[in-house]
Design a protein around this motif. Structure first.
Motif, short mmCIF file in Angstrom:
data_model
loop_
_atom_site.label_atom_id
_atom_site.label_comp_id
_atom_site.label_asym_id
_atom_site.label_seq_id
_atom_site.Cartn_x
_atom_site.Cartn_y
_atom_site.Cartn_z
N ARG A 52 10.79 -1.13 5.38
CA ARG A 52 9.55 -1.91 5.21
C ARG A 52 9.68 -2.85 4.01
NH1 ARG A 52 3.68 -1.11 6.57
NH2 ARG A 52 2.61 -2.36 5.02
N SER A 53 10.23 -2.34 2.92
CA SER A 53 10.42 -3.15 1.72
C SER A 53 11.38 -4.32 2.00
CB SER A 53 10.95 -2.26 0.59
OG SER A 53 11.34 -3.02 -0.52
N ILE A 75 -9.44 -11.44 0.49
CA ILE A 75 -9.65 -10.17 1.19
C ILE A 75 -11.15 -10.02 1.49
CG2 ILE A 75 -9.32 -7.67 1.09
CD1 ILE A 75 -6.73 -9.44 0.91
N GLU A 148 -6.61 -0.45 8.44
CA GLU A 148 -6.03 -1.33 7.42
C GLU A 148 -4.58 -1.59 7.79
OE1 GLU A 148 -6.66 -0.26 3.25
OE2 GLU A 148 -4.56 -0.63 2.83
N TYR A 150 -1.17 -4.83 7.93
CA TYR A 150 -0.70 -6.07 7.32
C TYR A 150 -0.40 -7.13 8.36
CZ TYR A 150 -0.79 -4.32 2.61
OH TYR A 150 -1.25 -3.87 1.41
N PRO A 360 2.79 3.20 4.21
CA PRO A 360 2.82 4.31 3.24
C PRO A 360 1.59 5.22 3.33
CG PRO A 360 3.42 2.25 2.15
CD PRO A 360 3.01 1.90 3.55
N PHE A 361 0.39 4.63 3.39
CA PHE A 361 -0.83 5.43 3.40
C PHE A 361 -1.75 4.95 4.53
CE2 PHE A 361 0.87 5.38 -0.90
CZ PHE A 361 0.89 6.73 -1.23
N HIS B 60 8.57 -11.30 -6.89
CA HIS B 60 9.25 -10.51 -5.86
C HIS B 60 10.75 -10.48 -6.12
CE1 HIS B 60 6.36 -9.21 -2.76
NE2 HIS B 60 5.64 -10.25 -3.12
N HIS B 70 9.72 -2.29 -2.72
CA HIS B 70 8.36 -2.82 -2.64
C HIS B 70 7.48 -1.89 -1.80
CE1 HIS B 70 5.09 -5.19 -0.83
NE2 HIS B 70 5.06 -5.77 -2.00
N HIS B 72 3.52 -1.27 -0.22
CA HIS B 72 2.14 -1.72 0.00
C HIS B 72 1.21 -0.55 -0.30
CE1 HIS B 72 3.92 -4.96 2.72
NE2 HIS B 72 3.18 -5.64 1.88
N THR B 73 0.69 -0.49 -1.52
CA THR B 73 -0.29 0.56 -1.84
C THR B 73 -1.59 0.23 -1.12
OG1 THR B 73 -0.75 -0.67 -3.88
CG2 THR B 73 0.74 1.21 -4.05
N PHE B 131 2.38 -5.53 -5.31
CA PHE B 131 1.83 -6.82 -5.76
C PHE B 131 0.75 -7.16 -4.74
CE2 PHE B 131 3.19 -11.50 -6.84
CZ PHE B 131 1.87 -11.80 -7.14
N PRO B 133 -3.93 -7.30 -3.93
CA PRO B 133 -5.27 -7.49 -4.45
C PRO B 133 -5.87 -6.20 -5.00
CG PRO B 133 -5.32 -7.37 -2.06
CD PRO B 133 -3.87 -7.31 -2.45
N TYR B 150 -5.32 -10.32 -8.33
CA TYR B 150 -4.03 -9.75 -7.94
C TYR B 150 -3.35 -9.06 -9.11
CZ TYR B 150 -4.22 -11.40 -3.22
OH TYR B 150 -4.59 -11.54 -1.91
#
Lengths: 370, 370
Positions: A52-53, A75, A148, A150, A360-361, B60, B70, B72-73, B131, B133, B150
């Motif tokens: 993913r990264s 957002i 949620e 991307y 991830p979550f 990045h 990287h 995505h939290t 990285f 919002p 951000y």
């Protein structure tokens, strides 16, 4: 690999009896999902998240190498991208005492797409893209949907045909995938070997063939002539269902296929009128891929002031979208764009069945752990 | 530049009398802010947003080049990062009929920081960053605050001193800035020349000097010995205010300065106890920069199970953060991390006074346009 240690220092102990994952045991992804704070420590999730990264970096680099300006589309938004999906509303938590009804003075929602904001930017920069979270408040437990997720979205000025758009879409898919394959081959291999046997060959098949193009009208004809019993009878003017998408991809020999020129009545106001008839269509395009179904959606946008004005008036949206009309009033150019679901992209290249395992979550109905 | 045209084709006309920006006129940034859908077409916003895009790519690439994964939290979260700020709550918009009280079964908020989720990941990958919002529902009209902004956040395993962390922070600032300066010199120059005269020299001064380091205790001493009349009297055990931060940066010759080792009582439960006394501190660090004040915040994290357990118990948070304790229970390592406000970073390098001018679509109290 064997290590011959001369000294062992325990930095942080782990109580193996209480730890939910057993040594040398391969737990199903569904079991791991119960432990979102620990599952990244397994080989499977470790590999998926490293891919993913790398895929994130590959997508950024594809756009940068091709001269796109990166835009952080908002957002929180007061527009709803014309019903692209069910919305989440945002308000200060009850702890805060605001004298006004709304923090922002207007109802505010989580974005369902950055498209309209990207169109603003495409009036200033020739090529723009965004890559960020989008939200749908859909009560769905599907293996392809999250609340949620991307999206990678791009908008290109001076584009006058779907061909040009499709070239960028196919280029993005293939370039990013080749970069991922060359930057983390071991992680991809782990997925292809232990999670999705046969996926390596399916992916190679997608990469080495030119993607196909059929019109919506042709697609409906193919479905009508099929001997398969569909739950939803295929008919011109009706949306394609998942079962139809699956059939079409199989019919195309498991090569990704662009379906273009959808009925005007099915699509939102901003898609460009093809001015054809009597089966009236707009310049829209979806890319269907094996295993996942719809991966990209895009269109040319209606850049002609009077066409757009009439479409908005017919939907009673003229006032809400005055600013959007302004974009056509003050120097308009032909333009178009697309969006790609990033998690579905990962599912597609790695062969991961459930979308909850490539983020991830994961957030979905009844679940927002941590 | 002069063009000798042989043919002129108008692609999209623009009614110059109705267009809010006048030809050859330099409008103040505050005036442009009224037209978020058109202001990107001006030279000033065009340059700022191109710099934003380059800075995003530079950040990045800094992390990728240094081996960070990287992550995505999540944006929607059920934890509140222990009171890092006022929260926005998320619920399906009223259109949707849900039988349950909450879509997610639990109250859900917009993230104020990805730190705790990054700590989950630092148990699997040695170095991680995010990285994306972040949100604060603060009723503020300040030139340094937004409701949606951000953050660049990083978490590093096996870090045992603030020195190591500060080296990464300074490296990030300087490397990203050098990349921006070399990748879009004309856009940076436009800002330095027309928006913030003198900023070029101020930035060069920051880049060529080593950042300074003082302890919180030293900072309080410096403030106490100053002849300046502060609105808030500086005192050990009390937070530094903006006026104090400004004074400290000036005192340090307008070189960015790290302030380290803050009073334990001022900081959240996850910061590592320095076990000193009687002035009991934690291993926290803030970076103060000219013009902006606090740009980075970071700390070593409490990786020792029993220390953390006691801190949580004292705050009555043991149950909420059981999962966080688990991270220490099942193989813990010394680690630390930091966050940088991305818009403040852009303000700092470009010399832009108001944070609303360095983000495409600013969101703040009473305003969520488009």
């Amino acid at each position: 690999m064997e290590l011959k240690a001369e000294k062992i220092e325990v930095v942080g102990n782990c109580d193996a009896t209480a730890f939910p994952f057993k040594y040398k045991e391969r737990h199903p992804l569904e079991y791991l999902r119960q432990y979102p704070h620990l599952r990244c420590r397994t080989n499977a999730l470790g590999s998926i998240l490293r891919v993913r990264s790398e895929a994130t970096a590959a997508i950024h680099s594809f756009f940068k190498d091709n001269g796109f300006v990166h835009i952080h589309t908002p957002i929180i938004t007061s527009n709803d991208c014309e019903g692209a999906g069910e919305l989440f509303q945002v308000e200060p938590s009850s702890k805060i005492k605001m004298p006004e009804e709304n923090f922002f003075n207007v109802p505010a929602f989580l974005t369902v797409s950055g498209q309209l904001h990207l169109e603003v930017m495409s009036g200033a920069f020739t090529q723009v893209f965004t890559f960020g979270p989008t939200f749908r408040a859909e009560n769905s437990q599907s293996r392809r949907h999250l609340a949620e997720f991307y999206m990678v979205e791009a908008e290109i000025s001076f584009v006058e045909s779907l061909q040009d758009l499709m070239q960028v879409m196919e280029g993005l898919f293939k370039t990013a995938t080749m970069m991922v394959l060359s930057n983390c081959p071991e992680d991809v291999e782990l997925c292809h070997k232990f999670i999705a046997p046969g996926q390596k060959e399916r992916l190679e098949h997608m990469l080495k063939n030119n993607f196909l193009i059929i019109s919506y009208t042709e697609a409906v004809e193919i479905l009508k002539q099929s001997s398969q019993n569909f739950t939803f009878t295929p008919e011109w003017g009706v949306d394609l269902h998942t079962e139809h998408e699956k059939y079409l991809v199989k019919h195309c020999g498991n090569i990704p296929v662009f379906v273009i020129n959808y009925p005007l009545a099915l699509k939102p106001f901003y898609m460009r009128d093809n001015e054809d008839g009597p089966q009236h269509t707009v310049a829209a395009v979806d890319l269907l891929v094996p295993g996942v179904g719809e991966l990209f959606g895009g269109s040319l946008r209606e850049e002609r002031y009077h066409f757009l004005e009439q479409r908005l008036a017919r939907s009673g949206l003229t006032e809400t979208y005055q600013w959007y009309l302004d974009l056509r009033r003050f120097g308009s150019v032909p333009h178009g764009g697309f969006g790609m679901g990033f998690e579905r992209y990962l599912q597609c290249i790695l062969g991961i069945d459930n979308i909850k395992d490539v983020i991830p979550f994961p957030r979905f109905t009844h679940s927002c752990i941590l």
